[in-house]
Design a protein around this motif. Structure first.
Motif, PDB file in Angstrom:
ATOM      1  N   VAL A  42      34.993  30.160  19.307  1.00 29.14           N
ATOM      2  CA  VAL A  42      33.897  29.994  20.184  1.00 29.14           C
ATOM      3  C   VAL A  42      33.373  31.549  20.593  1.00 29.14           C
ATOM      4  CG1 VAL A  42      33.582  29.589  22.580  1.00 29.14           C
ATOM      5  CG2 VAL A  42      35.178  28.176  21.310  1.00 29.14           C
ATOM      6  N   LYS A  43      32.074  31.495  20.879  1.00 31.00           N
ATOM      7  CA  LYS A  43      31.655  32.574  21.345  1.00 31.00           C
ATOM      8  C   LYS A  43      30.988  32.581  22.739  1.00 31.00           C
ATOM      9  CE  LYS A  43      28.669  36.580  20.054  1.00 31.00           C
ATOM     10  NZ  LYS A  43      27.311  37.157  19.250  1.00 31.00           N
ATOM     11  N   ILE A  44      31.175  33.453  23.654  1.00 30.89           N
ATOM     12  CA  ILE A  44      30.743  33.166  24.945  1.00 30.89           C
ATOM     13  C   ILE A  44      29.991  34.533  25.223  1.00 30.89           C
ATOM     14  CG2 ILE A  44      31.453  32.754  27.201  1.00 30.89           C
ATOM     15  CD1 ILE A  44      34.267  32.215  25.991  1.00 30.89           C
ATOM     16  N   GLU A  45      28.821  34.365  26.047  1.00 30.45           N
ATOM     17  CA  GLU A  45      28.084  35.523  26.447  1.00 30.45           C
ATOM     18  C   GLU A  45      27.658  35.184  27.756  1.00 30.45           C
ATOM     19  OE1 GLU A  45      24.527  35.615  23.931  1.00 30.45           O
ATOM     20  OE2 GLU A  45      25.616  36.867  22.199  1.00 30.45           O
ATOM     21  N   SER A  46      27.745  36.483  28.705  1.00 31.66           N
ATOM     22  CA  SER A  46      27.259  36.470  30.089  1.00 31.66           C
ATOM     23  C   SER A  46      26.718  37.584  30.566  1.00 31.66           C
ATOM     24  CB  SER A  46      28.521  36.127  30.814  1.00 31.66           C
ATOM     25  OG  SER A  46      28.303  35.923  32.363  1.00 31.66           O
ATOM     26  N   ASP A  47      26.370  37.576  31.966  1.00 32.83           N
ATOM     27  CA  ASP A  47      25.440  38.718  32.231  1.00 32.83           C
ATOM     28  C   ASP A  47      26.553  40.066  32.789  1.00 32.83           C
ATOM     29  OD1 ASP A  47      26.193  37.113  34.430  1.00 32.83           O
ATOM     30  OD2 ASP A  47      24.415  37.348  35.546  1.00 32.83           O
ATOM     31  N   SER A  48      27.791  39.314  33.151  1.00 36.70           N
ATOM     32  CA  SER A  48      28.721  40.446  33.735  1.00 36.70           C
ATOM     33  C   SER A  48      29.939  39.946  33.147  1.00 36.70           C
ATOM     34  CB  SER A  48      28.678  40.478  35.001  1.00 36.70           C
ATOM     35  OG  SER A  48      28.863  39.409  35.884  1.00 36.70           O
ATOM     36  N   PHE A  49      30.863  40.974  33.182  1.00 32.06           N
ATOM     37  CA  PHE A  49      32.260  40.680  32.625  1.00 32.06           C
ATOM     38  C   PHE A  49      33.019  39.727  33.777  1.00 32.06           C
ATOM     39  CE2 PHE A  49      36.701  41.264  31.861  1.00 32.06           C
ATOM     40  CZ  PHE A  49      36.908  40.883  30.653  1.00 32.06           C
ATOM     41  N   PRO A  50      32.722  39.934  35.043  1.00 34.19           N
ATOM     42  CA  PRO A  50      33.570  39.175  35.834  1.00 34.19           C
ATOM     43  C   PRO A  50      33.049  37.613  35.797  1.00 34.19           C
ATOM     44  CG  PRO A  50      32.954  41.125  37.041  1.00 34.19           C
ATOM     45  CD  PRO A  50      32.334  41.176  35.670  1.00 34.19           C
ATOM     46  N   ASN A  51      31.743  37.524  35.549  1.00 36.33           N
ATOM     47  CA  ASN A  51      31.301  36.068  35.368  1.00 36.33           C
ATOM     48  C   ASN A  51      31.909  35.333  33.874  1.00 36.33           C
ATOM     49  OD1 ASN A  51      29.518  36.115  37.588  1.00 36.33           O
ATOM     50  ND2 ASN A  51      27.606  36.704  36.612  1.00 36.33           N
ATOM     51  N   LEU A  52      31.865  36.339  33.075  1.00 31.16           N
ATOM     52  CA  LEU A  52      32.301  35.815  31.756  1.00 31.16           C
ATOM     53  C   LEU A  52      33.951  35.144  31.946  1.00 31.16           C
ATOM     54  CD1 LEU A  52      31.563  36.007  28.548  1.00 31.16           C
ATOM     55  CD2 LEU A  52      33.000  37.928  28.575  1.00 31.16           C
ATOM     56  N   LYS A  53      34.620  36.008  32.594  1.00 35.33           N
ATOM     57  CA  LYS A  53      36.162  35.647  32.801  1.00 35.33           C
ATOM     58  C   LYS A  53      36.041  34.564  33.850  1.00 35.33           C
ATOM     59  CE  LYS A  53      40.234  37.656  34.658  1.00 35.33           C
ATOM     60  NZ  LYS A  53      40.900  38.610  35.395  1.00 35.33           N
ATOM     61  N   GLU A  54      35.477  34.360  35.139  1.00 33.18           N
ATOM     62  CA  GLU A  54      35.459  33.325  35.936  1.00 33.18           C
ATOM     63  C   GLU A  54      35.319  32.200  35.555  1.00 33.18           C
ATOM     64  OE1 GLU A  54      34.246  34.639  39.638  1.00 33.18           O
ATOM     65  OE2 GLU A  54      35.405  36.582  39.639  1.00 33.18           O
ATOM     66  N   SER A  55      33.982  32.227  34.947  1.00 27.07           N
ATOM     67  CA  SER A  55      33.387  30.789  34.527  1.00 27.07           C
ATOM     68  C   SER A  55      33.845  30.398  33.211  1.00 27.07           C
ATOM     69  CB  SER A  55      31.725  30.921  34.651  1.00 27.07           C
ATOM     70  OG  SER A  55      31.344  31.909  33.633  1.00 27.07           O
ATOM     71  N   SER A  56      33.590  30.875  32.174  1.00 28.00           N
ATOM     72  CA  SER A  56      34.079  30.550  30.980  1.00 28.00           C
ATOM     73  C   SER A  56      35.425  30.500  30.735  1.00 28.00           C
ATOM     74  CB  SER A  56      33.218  31.333  29.806  1.00 28.00           C
ATOM     75  OG  SER A  56      31.784  31.294  30.210  1.00 28.00           O
ATOM     76  N   PHE A  57      36.087  31.453  30.944  1.00 26.13           N
ATOM     77  CA  PHE A  57      37.569  31.674  30.244  1.00 26.13           C
ATOM     78  C   PHE A  57      38.329  30.537  30.942  1.00 26.13           C
ATOM     79  CE2 PHE A  57      37.492  36.542  29.249  1.00 26.13           C
ATOM     80  CZ  PHE A  57      36.618  36.126  28.023  1.00 26.13           C
ATOM     81  N   GLU A  58      38.317  30.455  32.330  1.00 22.97           N
ATOM     82  CA  GLU A  58      38.899  29.477  33.076  1.00 22.97           C
ATOM     83  C   GLU A  58      38.583  28.050  32.669  1.00 22.97           C
ATOM     84  OE1 GLU A  58      38.814  30.691  37.371  1.00 22.97           O
ATOM     85  OE2 GLU A  58      39.598  33.042  36.706  1.00 22.97           O
ATOM     86  N   LYS A  59      37.301  27.639  32.496  1.00 24.75           N
ATOM     87  CA  LYS A  59      36.972  26.593  32.091  1.00 24.75           C
ATOM     88  C   LYS A  59      37.426  26.001  30.990  1.00 24.75           C
ATOM     89  CE  LYS A  59      32.621  26.393  34.944  1.00 24.75           C
ATOM     90  NZ  LYS A  59      31.311  26.284  34.835  1.00 24.75           N
ATOM     91  N   ILE A  60      37.262  26.982  29.685  1.00 24.19           N
ATOM     92  CA  ILE A  60      37.962  26.561  28.574  1.00 24.19           C
ATOM     93  C   ILE A  60      39.404  26.424  28.505  1.00 24.19           C
ATOM     94  CG2 ILE A  60      38.246  27.632  26.145  1.00 24.19           C
ATOM     95  CD1 ILE A  60      35.342  28.741  26.513  1.00 24.19           C
ATOM     96  N   ARG A  61      40.213  27.344  29.395  1.00 23.14           N
ATOM     97  CA  ARG A  61      41.489  27.380  29.081  1.00 23.14           C
ATOM     98  C   ARG A  61      41.999  26.132  29.958  1.00 23.14           C
ATOM     99  NH1 ARG A  61      41.978  33.579  29.532  1.00 23.14           N
ATOM    100  NH2 ARG A  61      42.041  33.922  27.253  1.00 23.14           N
ATOM    101  N   GLY A  62      41.280  25.656  30.975  1.00 24.90           N
ATOM    102  CA  GLY A  62      41.642  24.337  31.580  1.00 24.90           C
ATOM    103  C   GLY A  62      41.263  23.277  30.735  1.00 24.90           C
ATOM    104  N   LEU A  63      40.711  23.101  29.688  1.00 23.99           N
ATOM    105  CA  LEU A  63      40.530  21.651  29.092  1.00 23.99           C
ATOM    106  C   LEU A  63      42.016  21.502  28.351  1.00 23.99           C
ATOM    107  CD1 LEU A  63      37.451  22.640  26.915  1.00 23.99           C
ATOM    108  CD2 LEU A  63      37.520  21.064  28.921  1.00 23.99           C
TER     109      LEU A  63
END
Length: 75
Positions: A42-63
């Motif tokens: 999976v490749k993830i891109e965001s405008d900032s590292f905090p957004n990358l961590k909070e939105s994507s990482f947590e959503k993916i790991r929550g699956l």
């Protein structure tokens, strides 16, 4: 633009379902099924590292059915 690559180990029998679920998550730009040690890339891109961590990482790991992940961040 901060980005990350995640390699995932998934529960047996859930690969196609999880790949489709991951594709629908915000900031996910690529998802590929793999064969071998890891089950998905999976490749993830965001405008900032905090957004990358909070939105994507947590959503993916929550699956459900994700056994483990290896995450590599790129700034």
């Amino acid at each position: 633009m901060p980005s990350a690559i995640m390699l995932m180990n998934l529960e047996k029998g859930y690969k196609k379902e999880l790949v489709n679920d991951i594709k629908s998550i915000e900031n996910v730009t690529e998802v590929h099924e793999l064969y071998g040690i890891y089950d998905a890339f999976v490749k993830i891109e965001s405008d900032s590292f905090p957004n990358l961590k909070e939105s994507s990482f947590e959503k993916i790991r929550g699956l459900k059915s994700i056994r483990s992940t290896l995450t590599m961040t790129i700034e």
